[in-house]
Design a protein around this motif. Structure first.
Motif, PDB file in Angstrom:
ATOM      1  N   THR A  18      14.937 -21.131  35.492  1.00  0.00           N
ATOM      2  CA  THR A  18      14.102 -22.156  36.121  1.00  0.00           C
ATOM      3  C   THR A  18      12.699 -21.639  36.369  1.00  0.00           C
ATOM      4  O   THR A  18      11.703 -22.320  36.118  1.00  0.00           O
ATOM      5  CB  THR A  18      14.733 -22.608  37.450  1.00  0.00           C
ATOM      6  OG1 THR A  18      16.047 -23.103  37.186  1.00  0.00           O
ATOM      7  CG2 THR A  18      13.918 -23.704  38.091  1.00  0.00           C
ATOM      8  N   GLN A  19      12.609 -20.398  36.861  1.00  0.00           N
ATOM      9  CA  GLN A  19      11.289 -19.813  37.116  1.00  0.00           C
ATOM     10  C   GLN A  19      10.511 -19.638  35.816  1.00  0.00           C
ATOM     11  O   GLN A  19       9.312 -19.922  35.739  1.00  0.00           O
ATOM     12  CB  GLN A  19      11.454 -18.458  37.823  1.00  0.00           C
ATOM     13  CG  GLN A  19      12.015 -18.569  39.245  1.00  0.00           C
ATOM     14  CD  GLN A  19      11.066 -19.298  40.172  1.00  0.00           C
ATOM     15  OE1 GLN A  19       9.855 -19.123  40.109  1.00  0.00           O
ATOM     16  NE2 GLN A  19      11.615 -20.149  41.035  1.00  0.00           N
ATOM     17  N   PHE A  20      11.210 -19.182  34.761  1.00  0.00           N
ATOM     18  CA  PHE A  20      10.544 -18.948  33.492  1.00  0.00           C
ATOM     19  C   PHE A  20      10.019 -20.243  32.888  1.00  0.00           C
ATOM     20  O   PHE A  20       8.964 -20.268  32.255  1.00  0.00           O
ATOM     21  CB  PHE A  20      11.510 -18.286  32.503  1.00  0.00           C
ATOM     22  CG  PHE A  20      11.661 -16.811  32.708  1.00  0.00           C
ATOM     23  CD1 PHE A  20      10.836 -16.131  33.590  1.00  0.00           C
ATOM     24  CD2 PHE A  20      12.635 -16.095  32.020  1.00  0.00           C
ATOM     25  CE1 PHE A  20      10.973 -14.771  33.780  1.00  0.00           C
ATOM     26  CE2 PHE A  20      12.772 -14.746  32.209  1.00  0.00           C
ATOM     27  CZ  PHE A  20      11.943 -14.078  33.084  1.00  0.00           C
ATOM     28  N   GLN A  24       5.997 -19.910  31.098  1.00  0.00           N
ATOM     29  CA  GLN A  24       5.901 -19.343  29.770  1.00  0.00           C
ATOM     30  C   GLN A  24       6.258 -20.361  28.719  1.00  0.00           C
ATOM     31  O   GLN A  24       6.712 -21.461  28.999  1.00  0.00           O
ATOM     32  CB  GLN A  24       6.803 -18.119  29.648  1.00  0.00           C
ATOM     33  CG  GLN A  24       8.257 -18.413  29.321  1.00  0.00           C
ATOM     34  CD  GLN A  24       8.932 -19.241  30.347  1.00  0.00           C
ATOM     35  OE1 GLN A  24       8.894 -18.882  31.508  1.00  0.00           O
ATOM     36  NE2 GLN A  24       9.527 -20.344  29.960  1.00  0.00           N
ATOM     37  N   GLU A  25       6.061 -19.957  27.468  1.00  0.00           N
ATOM     38  CA  GLU A  25       6.431 -20.777  26.334  1.00  0.00           C
ATOM     39  C   GLU A  25       7.791 -20.329  25.825  1.00  0.00           C
ATOM     40  O   GLU A  25       8.067 -19.145  25.713  1.00  0.00           O
ATOM     41  CB  GLU A  25       5.388 -20.637  25.226  1.00  0.00           C
ATOM     42  CG  GLU A  25       4.002 -21.113  25.654  1.00  0.00           C
ATOM     43  CD  GLU A  25       2.966 -20.910  24.575  1.00  0.00           C
ATOM     44  OE1 GLU A  25       3.329 -20.372  23.512  1.00  0.00           O
ATOM     45  OE2 GLU A  25       1.795 -21.268  24.792  1.00  0.00           O
ATOM     46  N   VAL A  39       7.691 -16.127  25.933  1.00  0.00           N
ATOM     47  CA  VAL A  39       6.393 -15.445  25.898  1.00  0.00           C
ATOM     48  C   VAL A  39       5.533 -16.007  27.021  1.00  0.00           C
ATOM     49  O   VAL A  39       5.414 -17.232  27.162  1.00  0.00           O
ATOM     50  CB  VAL A  39       5.682 -15.636  24.544  1.00  0.00           C
ATOM     51  CG1 VAL A  39       4.342 -14.916  24.553  1.00  0.00           C
ATOM     52  CG2 VAL A  39       6.556 -15.136  23.404  1.00  0.00           C
ATOM     53  N   GLY A  40       4.948 -15.144  27.824  1.00  0.00           N
ATOM     54  CA  GLY A  40       4.077 -15.587  28.895  1.00  0.00           C
ATOM     55  C   GLY A  40       2.878 -16.360  28.362  1.00  0.00           C
ATOM     56  O   GLY A  40       2.390 -16.088  27.260  1.00  0.00           O
ATOM     57  N   LYS A  41       2.389 -17.318  29.126  1.00  0.00           N
ATOM     58  CA  LYS A  41       1.270 -18.135  28.673  1.00  0.00           C
ATOM     59  C   LYS A  41       0.020 -17.318  28.414  1.00  0.00           C
ATOM     60  O   LYS A  41      -0.822 -17.683  27.595  1.00  0.00           O
ATOM     61  CB  LYS A  41       0.983 -19.226  29.704  1.00  0.00           C
ATOM     62  CG  LYS A  41       2.055 -20.309  29.745  1.00  0.00           C
ATOM     63  CD  LYS A  41       1.697 -21.419  30.685  1.00  0.00           C
ATOM     64  CE  LYS A  41       2.752 -22.525  30.649  1.00  0.00           C
ATOM     65  NZ  LYS A  41       2.415 -23.649  31.576  1.00  0.00           N
ATOM     66  N   ALA A  89       6.154  -5.605  28.241  1.00  0.00           N
ATOM     67  CA  ALA A  89       5.542  -5.925  29.530  1.00  0.00           C
ATOM     68  C   ALA A  89       4.096  -5.436  29.529  1.00  0.00           C
ATOM     69  O   ALA A  89       3.843  -4.247  29.313  1.00  0.00           O
ATOM     70  CB  ALA A  89       6.315  -5.264  30.671  1.00  0.00           C
ATOM     71  N   TYR A  90       3.174  -6.341  29.729  1.00  0.00           N
ATOM     72  CA  TYR A  90       1.732  -6.077  29.817  1.00  0.00           C
ATOM     73  C   TYR A  90       1.115  -5.753  28.462  1.00  0.00           C
ATOM     74  O   TYR A  90       0.061  -6.279  28.101  1.00  0.00           O
ATOM     75  CB  TYR A  90       1.441  -4.942  30.812  1.00  0.00           C
ATOM     76  CG  TYR A  90      -0.039  -4.691  31.010  1.00  0.00           C
ATOM     77  CD1 TYR A  90      -0.844  -5.629  31.642  1.00  0.00           C
ATOM     78  CD2 TYR A  90      -0.622  -3.519  30.536  1.00  0.00           C
ATOM     79  CE1 TYR A  90      -2.199  -5.415  31.805  1.00  0.00           C
ATOM     80  CE2 TYR A  90      -1.977  -3.285  30.699  1.00  0.00           C
ATOM     81  CZ  TYR A  90      -2.761  -4.240  31.333  1.00  0.00           C
ATOM     82  OH  TYR A  90      -4.100  -4.023  31.490  1.00  0.00           O
TER      83      TYR A  90
END
Length: 404
Positions: A18-20, A24-25, A39-41, A89-90
């Motif tokens: 739910t959080q994701f 993100q996409e 994948v994070g926006k 990550a990052y």
């Protein structure tokens, strides 16, 4: 796993999803490529979510003198059921992997040293490519041991690993690993792996009981990389167009180890705490593939300074380090419609004077149908185990493997 744990796990996964979904996409994937690709926006992180299961049936017959193989047993179980998460990550140079085991076999082995709780975590590791061909690993994952152990249980050529692996492998531990590779000429690849770990095995929470564990591995690939990382996958599913070979050697020493198989096995208790001894393990192995044919070979040798656990009054406790040697040879051929026949020979010779165990020889014939590679396959094998001065055993196994 009890209902409470299942409920908590399901709720946690639902909460994470739910959080994701708001941050993100999400992209769909092909079968076997993961349940979800996230994948994070801002493209500063990614996560692939996967799941897999192995459903196994086993039938055993034990020799009973003149009656032959008449004492039969059968077993049906969920051999493995796992969730996998990996991504970066990052930065793409900072990767991670998390793997959770959910079946009873995956989480077994709880003890006072794991706070008597199930051992859900298989892998929790961060991998940092900090400079050119150097990579630093931090966390819990497989040590760079024998090739058969490092091959994923979902990518095996036969139903499960050999007796050599079960007797000698050094499995997972928590600590640091430094990995590096370089080329000699245009093709010859050399890979170096070094590990410094706690030496107690996975998920130990009550401190380091003995010393530490040090592992070094060298791999030589004279004809270059295998297709699709085939050096660490069973069977030649990529049908290597040119011969490919990997030669590997691992040396591991566990300083002041307190378990009978280095960082595995039972703890060696005495009337004054623990029996501690330096345990060394050597592995020599190879992987060869060409045009559907594959060959894997392994040699293992284990020794210990003080293999017999004793009390203060010099009486033996009954615990001994499983010292000795083993050989495993395995080969297979993949036909055009992805049917494969395979054969395995394994010989184990533990030091009888110390362990009291007779030599074992096992012969295995396997048949596999790869429907979608290793991601969807059916495997079956028949094994004959001969034990010197003991009872021989015949074993038949059938397994379905599904990876999402």
């Amino acid at each position: 796993m009890n209902n409470k744990n299942l409920t908590l796990l399901g709720f946690s996964l639902l909460l994470v999803y739910t959080q994701f979904s708001f941050s993100q996409e999400i992209s769909s994937t092909q079968f076997g490529k993961g349940l979800l690709n996230l994948v994070g926006k801002d493209s500063t992180w990614s996560m692939k979510v996967g799941a897999r299961m192995q459903l196994l049936s086993t039938f055993n017959w034990t020799e009973e003198g003149e009656n032959g193989f008449s004492n039969s047993e059968q077993n049906f179980l969920v051999r493995r059921a796992r969730l996998k998460f990996n991504g970066f990550a990052y930065s793409p140079k900072l990767k991670y992997k998390i793997e959770l085991g959910l079946s009873n076999r995956d989480i077994s082995g709880g003890s006072e040293f794991t706070r008597n709780t199930p051992r859900y975590i298989l892998d929790a590791v961060v991998m940092w490519n900090f400079y050119q061909n150097f990579e630093l690993w931090v966390g819990q994952t497989k040590l760079p041991g024998n090739i058969e152990r490092v091959i994923s249980s979902g990518d095996l050529q036969q139903v499960d690993r050999s007796l050599l692996n079960s007797r000698f492998n050094i499995d997972r531990d928590i600590g640091f690993q430094l990995r590096h590779h370089f080329n000699i000429g245009s093709k010859f690849l050399v890979r170096e792996k070094f590990a410094f770990s706690q030496g107690e095995g996975r998920n130990v929470t009550e401190g380091n009981l003995g010393g530490h564990q040090y592992t070094t591995r060298l791999e030589l690939l004279p004809f270059g990389k295998f297709e699709g990382k085939g050096d660490y996958r069973g069977a030649d599913l990529n049908r290597e167009p040119k011969p490919k070979l990997m030669l590997g050697a691992t040396y591991d020493i566990n300083d002041d180890a307190v378990r009978t198989r280095s960082n595995m096995g039972s703890y060696m208790f005495t009337d004054n705490g623990f029996h501690k001894t330096d345990i060394s393990t050597l592995f020599l192995d190879l992987m060869f593939k060409y045009n559907g044919f594959s060959l894997m070979g392994e040699y293992a040798y284990r020794d210990a300074d003080k293999p017999v656990a004793i009390n203060l009054d010099n009486t033996e406790t009954g615990d001994v380090v499983q010292v000795g040697k083993g050989v495993n040879l395995q080969s297979g051929y993949l036909f055009k419609k992805n049917w494969e026949v395979s054969a395995r020979y394994t010989n184990i010779k533990l030091d009888y004077d110390i362990t009291g165990k007779n030599p074992e020889t096992q012969y295995t014939l396997g048949l596999s149908k790869y429907i979608v590679g290793h991601k969807l396959k059916v495997q079956t094998d028949l094994s004959y185990l001969n034990v010197d001065n003991g009872f021989d055993t015949l074993m038949y196994r059938l397994q379905l493997d599904v990876h999402f």
